[in-house]
Design a protein around this motif. Sequence first.
Motif, PDB file in Angstrom:
ATOM      1  N   GLU A  54       0.819  -1.214   0.000  1.00 45.47           N
ATOM      2  CA  GLU A  54       0.000   0.000   0.000  1.00 45.47           C
ATOM      3  C   GLU A  54       0.852   1.263   0.000  1.00 45.47           C
ATOM      4  OE1 GLU A  54      -2.559  -0.099   3.384  1.00 45.47           O
ATOM      5  OE2 GLU A  54      -3.651  -1.858   2.681  1.00 45.47           O
ATOM      6  N   HIS A  55       2.139   1.126   0.243  1.00 36.59           N
ATOM      7  CA  HIS A  55       3.014   2.279   0.403  1.00 36.59           C
ATOM      8  C   HIS A  55       4.130   2.252  -0.636  1.00 36.59           C
ATOM      9  CE1 HIS A  55       0.818   2.850   4.067  1.00 36.59           C
ATOM     10  NE2 HIS A  55       1.135   1.634   4.427  1.00 36.59           N
ATOM     11  N   PRO A  56       3.779   2.549  -1.910  1.00 30.64           N
ATOM     12  CA  PRO A  56       4.770   2.465  -2.975  1.00 30.64           C
ATOM     13  C   PRO A  56       5.651   3.704  -3.110  1.00 30.64           C
ATOM     14  CG  PRO A  56       2.662   3.041  -3.905  1.00 30.64           C
ATOM     15  CD  PRO A  56       2.464   2.846  -2.419  1.00 30.64           C
ATOM     16  N   ASP A  57       5.526   4.664  -2.188  1.00 29.35           N
ATOM     17  CA  ASP A  57       6.315   5.881  -2.253  1.00 29.35           C
ATOM     18  C   ASP A  57       7.799   5.551  -2.147  1.00 29.35           C
ATOM     19  OD1 ASP A  57       3.823   7.325  -0.137  1.00 29.35           O
ATOM     20  OD2 ASP A  57       3.944   7.430  -2.320  1.00 29.35           O
ATOM     21  N   GLY A  58       8.599   6.570  -1.986  1.00 26.38           N
ATOM     22  CA  GLY A  58      10.035   6.380  -1.831  1.00 26.38           C
ATOM     23  C   GLY A  58      10.358   5.529  -0.620  1.00 26.38           C
ATOM     24  N   PRO A  59      11.596   5.090  -0.527  1.00 29.62           N
ATOM     25  CA  PRO A  59      11.970   4.171   0.554  1.00 29.62           C
ATOM     26  C   PRO A  59      11.769   4.746   1.949  1.00 29.62           C
ATOM     27  CG  PRO A  59      13.890   4.800  -0.768  1.00 29.62           C
ATOM     28  CD  PRO A  59      12.689   5.362  -1.439  1.00 29.62           C
ATOM     29  N   ARG A  60      12.092   6.008   2.142  1.00 23.42           N
ATOM     30  CA  ARG A  60      11.943   6.625   3.470  1.00 23.42           C
ATOM     31  C   ARG A  60      10.462   6.688   3.858  1.00 23.42           C
ATOM     32  NH1 ARG A  60      16.200   9.124   5.192  1.00 23.42           N
ATOM     33  NH2 ARG A  60      16.842   9.770   3.106  1.00 23.42           N
ATOM     34  N   GLU A  61       9.633   7.096   2.922  1.00 26.36           N
ATOM     35  CA  GLU A  61       8.189   7.193   3.186  1.00 26.36           C
ATOM     36  C   GLU A  61       7.578   5.808   3.424  1.00 26.36           C
ATOM     37  OE1 GLU A  61       9.760   8.542   0.540  1.00 26.36           O
ATOM     38  OE2 GLU A  61       9.689  10.667   1.065  1.00 26.36           O
ATOM     39  N   ALA A  62       8.049   4.830   2.660  1.00 25.57           N
ATOM     40  CA  ALA A  62       7.537   3.465   2.822  1.00 25.57           C
ATOM     41  C   ALA A  62       7.890   2.906   4.197  1.00 25.57           C
ATOM     42  CB  ALA A  62       8.080   2.565   1.718  1.00 25.57           C
ATOM     43  N   LEU A  63       9.117   3.164   4.648  1.00 30.20           N
ATOM     44  CA  LEU A  63       9.524   2.686   5.977  1.00 30.20           C
ATOM     45  C   LEU A  63       8.699   3.369   7.071  1.00 30.20           C
ATOM     46  CD1 LEU A  63      13.382   2.502   5.479  1.00 30.20           C
ATOM     47  CD2 LEU A  63      11.840   0.561   5.896  1.00 30.20           C
ATOM     48  N   SER A  64       8.476   4.666   6.934  1.00 30.72           N
ATOM     49  CA  SER A  64       7.657   5.379   7.926  1.00 30.72           C
ATOM     50  C   SER A  64       6.226   4.849   7.939  1.00 30.72           C
ATOM     51  CB  SER A  64       7.658   6.883   7.637  1.00 30.72           C
ATOM     52  OG  SER A  64       8.919   7.427   7.936  1.00 30.72           O
ATOM     53  N   ALA A  65       5.678   4.601   6.754  1.00 35.26           N
ATOM     54  CA  ALA A  65       4.316   4.060   6.678  1.00 35.26           C
ATOM     55  C   ALA A  65       4.251   2.669   7.299  1.00 35.26           C
ATOM     56  CB  ALA A  65       3.849   4.018   5.227  1.00 35.26           C
ATOM     57  N   PHE A  66       5.287   1.852   7.075  1.00 38.28           N
ATOM     58  CA  PHE A  66       5.348   0.524   7.689  1.00 38.28           C
ATOM     59  C   PHE A  66       5.325   0.668   9.212  1.00 38.28           C
ATOM     60  CE2 PHE A  66       8.090  -2.791   9.562  1.00 38.28           C
ATOM     61  CZ  PHE A  66       7.343  -3.914   9.253  1.00 38.28           C
ATOM     62  N   LEU A  67       6.133   1.572   9.739  1.00 41.57           N
ATOM     63  CA  LEU A  67       6.158   1.767  11.190  1.00 41.57           C
ATOM     64  C   LEU A  67       4.806   2.252  11.704  1.00 41.57           C
ATOM     65  CD1 LEU A  67       9.670   3.417  11.464  1.00 41.57           C
ATOM     66  CD2 LEU A  67       8.999   1.210  12.458  1.00 41.57           C
ATOM     67  N   ARG A  68       4.181   3.196  11.003  1.00 37.21           N
ATOM     68  CA  ARG A  68       2.877   3.704  11.434  1.00 37.21           C
ATOM     69  C   ARG A  68       1.790   2.626  11.376  1.00 37.21           C
ATOM     70  NH1 ARG A  68       4.812   8.031   8.619  1.00 37.21           N
ATOM     71  NH2 ARG A  68       3.524   7.576   6.804  1.00 37.21           N
ATOM     72  N   SER A  69       1.985   1.617  10.513  1.00 34.10           N
ATOM     73  CA  SER A  69       0.988   0.535  10.466  1.00 34.10           C
ATOM     74  C   SER A  69       0.912  -0.189  11.809  1.00 34.10           C
ATOM     75  CB  SER A  69       1.290  -0.442   9.323  1.00 34.10           C
ATOM     76  OG  SER A  69       2.398  -1.271   9.613  1.00 34.10           O
ATOM     77  N   TYR A  70       2.011  -0.191  12.545  1.00 35.32           N
ATOM     78  CA  TYR A  70       1.989  -0.786  13.882  1.00 35.32           C
ATOM     79  C   TYR A  70       1.088   0.018  14.813  1.00 35.32           C
ATOM     80  CZ  TYR A  70       5.538  -4.401  13.282  1.00 35.32           C
ATOM     81  OH  TYR A  70       6.217  -5.535  12.910  1.00 35.32           O
ATOM     82  N   LEU A  71       1.064   1.337  14.635  1.00 35.91           N
ATOM     83  CA  LEU A  71       0.187   2.168  15.466  1.00 35.91           C
ATOM     84  C   LEU A  71      -1.271   1.921  15.126  1.00 35.91           C
ATOM     85  CD1 LEU A  71       2.160   5.539  15.508  1.00 35.91           C
ATOM     86  CD2 LEU A  71       2.160   3.693  17.206  1.00 35.91           C
ATOM     87  N   GLY A  72      -1.554   1.656  13.848  1.00 32.83           N
ATOM     88  CA  GLY A  72      -2.915   1.349  13.439  1.00 32.83           C
ATOM     89  C   GLY A  72      -3.436   0.059  14.037  1.00 32.83           C
ATOM     90  N   ASP A  73      -2.516  -0.797  14.460  1.00 26.64           N
ATOM     91  CA  ASP A  73      -2.877  -2.088  15.059  1.00 26.64           C
ATOM     92  C   ASP A  73      -2.553  -2.103  16.556  1.00 26.64           C
ATOM     93  OD1 ASP A  73      -3.918  -4.721  14.622  1.00 26.64           O
ATOM     94  OD2 ASP A  73      -1.882  -5.526  14.725  1.00 26.64           O
ATOM     95  N   ALA A  74      -2.323  -0.920  17.143  1.00 28.42           N
ATOM     96  CA  ALA A  74      -1.842  -0.844  18.525  1.00 28.42           C
ATOM     97  C   ALA A  74      -2.805  -1.483  19.534  1.00 28.42           C
ATOM     98  CB  ALA A  74      -1.561   0.603  18.915  1.00 28.42           C
ATOM     99  N   ALA A  75      -4.090  -1.268  19.377  1.00 27.44           N
ATOM    100  CA  ALA A  75      -5.040  -1.835  20.345  1.00 27.44           C
ATOM    101  C   ALA A  75      -4.973  -3.356  20.350  1.00 27.44           C
ATOM    102  CB  ALA A  75      -6.461  -1.362  20.045  1.00 27.44           C
ATOM    103  N   ALA A  76      -4.921  -3.955  19.168  1.00 25.59           N
ATOM    104  CA  ALA A  76      -4.805  -5.414  19.093  1.00 25.59           C
ATOM    105  C   ALA A  76      -3.448  -5.873  19.606  1.00 25.59           C
ATOM    106  CB  ALA A  76      -5.034  -5.898  17.662  1.00 25.59           C
TER     107      ALA A  76
END
Length: 178
Positions: free
Chosen positions: A72-94
Amino acid sequence: MPRPASDKRERLTAAAIELARSAGFEAATIARIAQEAQVPSGSVYYYFKTKEDVAAAVGAGIAARLAAVRAEHPDGPREALSAFLRSYLGDAAATVSYGTLLSTASAVGGADAHREALAWIQERFEGLGFPAAAARARALHLLAGVEGGGALAHALGDAEPLEREVAHLERWVANAGT
């Protein structure tokens, strides 16, 4: 209205993942998987003959979910890594309740999900100009950090360790190679 038969395996796999994550893999019995997926118990045996088949489906299903998040995050490498990390926040409650998706994959022997995540992260660091060995070291650091934050959040029943680790790693990624 009945669901199409073609999505039965996906529903069974999703049910097995949710049971393994929320109650432990032992709780992912044929009967509970069938109930959760809203299919007859006999249908489960068509797709999963053994508990090992269920474990393989859980591991592969988690790997596929995480691959979809990364895609889902085809942007540049830096943006993709940040989006990957933020995906953990989206699943934080679980994560606080049950642990991370990768910890569930690990509990059923799903090391492929970890390997795929590491390879993807390494590729992003290589895209930032790091040589393969340095990119691998950074990938290990990033995944260990965010998974460790998730493990501590789960152990403490509080998302703060995960939130802080994601923020720290996002700053680290933002400055990587600059």
